[in-house]
Scaffold this active site. Sequence first.
Site, mmCIF file in Angstrom:
data_model
loop_
_atom_site.group_PDB
_atom_site.id
_atom_site.type_symbol
_atom_site.label_atom_id
_atom_site.label_comp_id
_atom_site.label_asym_id
_atom_site.label_seq_id
_atom_site.Cartn_x
_atom_site.Cartn_y
_atom_site.Cartn_z
ATOM 1 N N SER A 126 1.829 -6.369 6.893
ATOM 2 C CA SER A 126 0.304 -6.455 7.135
ATOM 3 C C SER A 126 -0.331 -7.164 5.748
ATOM 4 O O SER A 126 -1.467 -7.680 5.924
ATOM 5 C CB SER A 126 -0.091 -5.019 7.039
ATOM 6 O OG SER A 126 0.535 -4.194 8.207
ATOM 7 N N ASP B 8 -2.737 -1.560 9.820
ATOM 8 C CA ASP B 8 -2.933 -1.338 8.171
ATOM 9 C C ASP B 8 -3.570 -2.706 7.558
ATOM 10 O O ASP B 8 -3.785 -2.818 6.347
ATOM 11 C CB ASP B 8 -1.475 -1.440 7.650
ATOM 12 C CG ASP B 8 -0.822 -0.131 7.659
ATOM 13 O OD1 ASP B 8 -1.343 0.946 8.228
ATOM 14 O OD2 ASP B 8 0.511 -0.022 7.637
ATOM 15 N N ALA C 293 3.819 -1.952 4.361
ATOM 16 C CA ALA C 293 2.862 -2.700 4.931
ATOM 17 C C ALA C 293 3.073 -4.008 4.363
ATOM 18 O O ALA C 293 1.779 -4.815 4.189
ATOM 19 C CB ALA C 293 1.388 -2.346 4.623
ATOM 20 N N GLY C 294 4.239 -4.757 3.821
ATOM 21 C CA GLY C 294 4.334 -5.919 3.422
ATOM 22 C C GLY C 294 3.908 -6.885 4.441
ATOM 23 O O GLY C 294 3.218 -7.804 4.116
ATOM 24 N N LYS D 95 0.809 -1.256 0.063
ATOM 25 C CA LYS D 95 -0.274 0.047 0.017
ATOM 26 C C LYS D 95 0.853 1.140 0.007
ATOM 27 O O LYS D 95 2.091 1.254 0.218
ATOM 28 C CB LYS D 95 -0.984 0.037 1.218
ATOM 29 C CG LYS D 95 -0.182 0.116 2.594
ATOM 30 C CD LYS D 95 0.177 1.199 2.925
ATOM 31 C CE LYS D 95 0.809 1.227 4.658
ATOM 32 N NZ LYS D 95 1.771 2.348 4.864
ATOM 33 N N GLY E 11 7.874 0.455 5.016
ATOM 34 C CA GLY E 11 6.717 1.529 4.897
ATOM 35 C C GLY E 11 5.848 1.187 3.917
ATOM 36 O O GLY E 11 4.919 2.093 3.448
ATOM 37 N N PRO F 291 9.604 -5.099 -0.326
ATOM 38 C CA PRO F 291 10.751 -4.847 0.749
ATOM 39 C C PRO F 291 10.127 -4.805 2.122
ATOM 40 O O PRO F 291 8.913 -4.625 2.284
ATOM 41 C CB PRO F 291 11.168 -3.511 0.358
ATOM 42 C CG PRO F 291 11.024 -3.169 -1.104
ATOM 43 C CD PRO F 291 9.518 -4.150 -1.263
ATOM 44 N N ALA G 231 10.117 -4.023 6.298
ATOM 45 C CA ALA G 231 10.194 -2.825 7.103
ATOM 46 C C ALA G 231 10.647 -1.594 6.256
ATOM 47 O O ALA G 231 11.358 -0.776 6.626
ATOM 48 C CB ALA G 231 11.170 -2.939 7.942
HETATM 49 O O1 C5P Z 1 -0.879 -1.144 14.250
HETATM 50 P P1 C5P Z 1 0.751 -1.400 13.870
HETATM 51 O O2 C5P Z 1 1.256 -2.765 14.915
HETATM 52 O O3 C5P Z 1 1.226 -1.895 12.583
HETATM 53 O O4 C5P Z 1 1.538 -0.413 14.388
HETATM 54 C C1 C5P Z 1 2.903 -0.331 14.570
HETATM 55 C C2 C5P Z 1 3.414 0.946 15.298
HETATM 56 O O5 C5P Z 1 3.039 1.921 14.783
HETATM 57 C C3 C5P Z 1 2.727 0.938 16.564
HETATM 58 O O6 C5P Z 1 3.375 0.266 17.656
HETATM 59 C C4 C5P Z 1 2.796 2.151 17.180
HETATM 60 O O7 C5P Z 1 4.028 2.690 17.436
HETATM 61 C C5 C5P Z 1 3.036 3.201 15.582
HETATM 62 N N1 C5P Z 1 1.472 3.558 15.244
HETATM 63 C C6 C5P Z 1 1.023 4.702 15.865
HETATM 64 N N2 C5P Z 1 -0.460 5.043 15.613
HETATM 65 C C7 C5P Z 1 -1.057 4.309 14.626
HETATM 66 C C8 C5P Z 1 -0.533 3.137 13.894
HETATM 67 C C9 C5P Z 1 0.597 2.947 14.175
HETATM 68 O O8 C5P Z 1 1.618 5.188 16.809
HETATM 69 N N3 C5P Z 1 -2.302 4.922 14.434
#
Ligand code: C5P
Length: 304
Positions: A109, A142, A106-107, A15, A104, A100, A102
């Site tokens: 996810s 995501d 969302a691989g 994404k 950005g 790729p 980590a």
């Molecule tokens: O939801 P996810 O596990 O992908 O998020 C990873 C990290 O990104 C969270 O632990 C948080 O540090 C940060 N995050 C956030 N606010 C969001 C989404 C992600 O702070 N709305």
Amino acid sequence: MNAPVASVVVRAYAKLNLCLRVGGLREDGYHELQTVFSRLSLHDEVMAEPADGLVLRLSGRYAEGLLADESNLAYRAAELLADHVGISPDAALTVRKTIPVAAGLAGGSADAAATLIACNRLWQLNVSGQVLEALGAKLGSDVPFCVRGGIAVATGRGEQLESVAAEGQFHWVLVPSAEQLSTPAVYAELARLRRGSGETTPPADIAAVVAALLSGKPRRLAGVVTNDLEVAAVSLRPELDLLLAAGRDVGALAALVCGSGPTCAFLARDAAHAVELIGRLGVALAGSGVETGSPIPVASGCYL
Ligand code: C5P
């Protein structure tokens, strides 16, 4: 009784956040977001086959260094769905990594979302898309969008979605970084920068982004793409600023960091212009000291 399903293959699409506004920190540790997600043509592939117990294999160019154990989001997705319906998670999952890691995009996810969809079919559960999205939200912010796909406006922590029926595609060049960035580290850096400056950003003009998408005009979209996390990603990786500037210099209509980075996305006029940008970026970056992975031409759009 339906005949057993032999194997299911589902694409796990990356994404792009076309605009990303980060609001205040919530009590649950997440930030309030306003974003417009768009699916990209770049994708992993998840295959689910019948098995006794749950096994996960990883293949493809980005599999190296990833753990194929119960910490993997795809593994957890299969467990979560099985648990939801009260069966044992019997599946052999193979995830072919082309996105790729980590980066950005969302691989992880996307893999989780595709695993929910693949196991739903393999186990012939008929769990609705809405329920799969809700399960996805337990795995990551995501994941619901990755289940739904297309283009969507998202609020909350990114899990509350409203689809946008914009036709047409936009063409981009993704430039992955040689190194990864951790999403929590990027959010923490943004918080640090904001504490220092006292600055917050105004609410996103979501209507302008949606109007640009509906127009189908890349130049119009170029005028409205934004990403609050960009300043934090650049603060942690200053060379990203050089990369973004190089992209603009060689004619990209817009340059932005993808989500929490470090991948950068460059908007092209069309598919041919994307290929042209890749050549020009190669020349511009040669000898600049900016280390990148190979650029990837991609499309974003509703029907992906
Ligand atoms: O939801 P996810 O596990 O992908 O998020 C990873 C990290 O990104 C969270 O632990 C948080 O540090 C940060 N995050 C956030 N606010 C969001 C989404 C992600 O702070 N709305």
